[in-house]
Design a protein around this motif. Sequence first.
Motif, short mmCIF file in Angstrom:
data_model
loop_
_atom_site.label_atom_id
_atom_site.label_comp_id
_atom_site.label_asym_id
_atom_site.label_seq_id
_atom_site.Cartn_x
_atom_site.Cartn_y
_atom_site.Cartn_z
N UNK A 387 0.84 -1.21 0.00
CA UNK A 387 0.00 0.00 0.00
C UNK A 387 0.87 1.25 0.00
N UNK A 388 1.93 1.23 0.80
CA UNK A 388 2.82 2.38 0.86
C UNK A 388 3.47 2.64 -0.50
N UNK A 389 3.87 1.57 -1.19
CA UNK A 389 4.52 1.73 -2.50
C UNK A 389 3.56 2.32 -3.52
N UNK A 392 2.76 6.03 -2.54
CA UNK A 392 3.91 6.90 -2.78
C UNK A 392 4.08 7.16 -4.28
N UNK A 393 3.93 6.10 -5.08
CA UNK A 393 4.05 6.26 -6.54
C UNK A 393 2.96 7.17 -7.07
N UNK A 394 1.75 7.00 -6.57
CA UNK A 394 0.64 7.82 -7.03
C UNK A 394 0.83 9.29 -6.69
N UNK A 395 1.46 9.55 -5.57
CA UNK A 395 1.66 10.93 -5.15
C UNK A 395 2.86 11.58 -5.83
N UNK A 485 0.14 13.86 1.57
CA UNK A 485 -0.13 12.54 0.98
C UNK A 485 -1.44 11.97 1.47
N UNK A 486 -1.68 12.10 2.78
CA UNK A 486 -2.89 11.53 3.35
C UNK A 486 -4.13 12.18 2.75
N UNK A 487 -4.13 13.51 2.66
CA UNK A 487 -5.30 14.22 2.12
C UNK A 487 -5.47 13.93 0.64
N UNK A 488 -4.37 13.92 -0.11
CA UNK A 488 -4.46 13.60 -1.54
C UNK A 488 -4.99 12.19 -1.74
N UNK A 489 -4.49 11.25 -0.94
CA UNK A 489 -4.94 9.86 -1.07
C UNK A 489 -6.43 9.73 -0.80
N UNK A 490 -6.91 10.46 0.18
CA UNK A 490 -8.33 10.39 0.53
C UNK A 490 -9.20 10.84 -0.64
N UNK A 491 -8.82 11.93 -1.29
CA UNK A 491 -9.65 12.44 -2.38
C UNK A 491 -9.47 11.66 -3.67
#
Length: 678
Positions: A387-389, A392-395, A485-491
């Motif tokens: 999940x971290x990988x 991280x790649x998506x961000x 990262x957390x906020x971007x991942x959520x949206x």
Amino acid sequence: MAFLQRMRCRPVLTSAHSVMLHRHHLSHRMNSSCTGPLFPYGKTDFASIRERNQFFVDNSRFIKELEQQAESNILLRPPRFGKSLFANMLARYYDVNTTQEQFERWFGGLDIFEHAKSAEGLKLARQYHVLELDFSIDVVPAHGQDRMTAIHENLRARIYAKLTRFASKYGLSADIREANFAYSLEKVTEAIHSRGGRLYVIVDEYDRFANKLMLDADLGAYESIVAGKSGQALSSPIRSFFETLKMLAEDGTFRSYTTGIAPIALADASGANHMWSLTHEPDFADVCGFKRADVETALAHVDLRPHDVKFALNLMEKYYDGYRFDGSTEPLYNPALCLFFLTRLAKNPSYFLEELRGPRRMKRMSDRNVNVSESVVGLVQRAPGGCEAVLAARSGEPLDVDLWDDFRLREFLSPAEGESSSTDASQAATMMYHHGLLTYSATRKLVVPNLIAKHRLLHQACSVRIPLRAVEEAVLHPTERRWRRLIEDIFVLGNSVATLCDNNCNEAALQSALCSAIGQLTRGIGNASHESELKVKVKVLENENENENKKTSEDGYADILVQTGGSGVLLELKRLRPRQIEFKSERIMEKRDKKVRFVAEEISEELGGMSEEELCEVKLRYVSKSGMRTVGDVLDSACKQAAKYAALKESHRLDRLHGFGVVSVATRIIVRDAELNV
């Protein structure tokens, strides 16, 4: 998957282009005519491409390089990256049945041609009985049939059919038995030796069916077919096959070449440790893929105006370029995607270019036949650190990890104690690298290569679960990077990117969505298997009376407060909708007020190309009552408010309270540490 040498079917190149071609070892015929489509999209038949004078990038020099390696070699590259065409060219080059006339037609003018005429080259060129195999069998059983039985039977039938045609092609008399292909392969080899011949086995996509089983999550069938039972080689058809090749390799007259995507199936089969891997050999870095000069030459074949050539080249670079392998001298383009684009461009240049200037550019640039299976991301996130990988790649965060040379599926999903921690992303990143979702950067870190790969990652990442520990770490060890990262991942993972482009999404809606998402995460939703004692409170200020100062010092907190134990984080949110921003794109400005959904992709693309510093300098459409003129002014205001509220930690009975200013600029999220910004 074509590596295509240029055959002149359209404009004759200028002398400057000819010099460039020579420098890149790209041969050409100046006045040959092309029969059929200029660009051989989806074709892997080398002889047909050459006979029809279609576009072809000359990578034949690697044949000579290959002869300097071991007798048995394997090359791994991402899907649809030109492996099959190169393998087919090898078959035509070494085939004893290739006539001298055919050889000159197919290889004349290529880099390898002069070598083939030398004393050294004559020892190998057109000297082998070439057996071409692939393992792209059907893994779906017939009605009422056991899957493992069906796969065993399909694989044996495929190899039996290939061996039968092979024997017929070369006039061999051999005992070929469908039930035992290892025995049959030995008998065919004996028949070749009896006439003084040599055997060259070319296996294309060795892991095709194994990947299907792996990605279908049918791990029982995978282990049975690929790994087999310990001590019983015949229990695994793929293992038995490669062990037979290993035995044949002991004979100095035998050669083999294998292609595939990832090393997992080979490690699980355990029968191919005799093969030399070219995957990370610097001398073979460019054996697959197009260089920029190749793409420029291809575009010179299409009737385009200079500014259209520049536009097309810019798009192909953004969407298809960026792949680097060990030893790459420059980024490489995905060849299958390039040929997809060029084929559509050549059919109707003006119409296709107009489509590319429209709102659905990503759809026009994407080829469904090259899509990475959604199951790849699903498999990766099951691995430790997966999940971290993915997140991280998506961000866009580079991954500084070492790739694994090989590993077994069971080790990938459940590593032995001490081999990989729960946050070690190296194996997960290795899998993403082999499937083309990650590649090397110029600084040897792993990054997403281009917009196509990023789009696939974003599209497939909707099912990725945000680990609960990510929230815990963000509260206990608050940094700008973690919260962004957390906020971007959520949206993004919540399919809310289009919402961020919507003028109707105001600050209250953003606040509510973020609060709800964090609340769900802290209750374990989205990762039910993770048991945590983390207790998080999420508070949202309810008072929205416009006549009152809704954020007073008595309130003591901003839009959202997240806390656990004696630690807490305050988020002061600001929202800038598309209609509040001055964009560079005229199309966005025209559609911004009412039809933002039609330009959501363009908004994302324009903002996505900016650094945070550049984004902060973007001007607002109107100067606010408080004098704010830029995005940076809004961010400064948010940070000042967050810092003021964070100073009141005692009112929340907290030992530590950290404040962040958060600004949503359409699709972009900026997070700034309030203490550092003020």
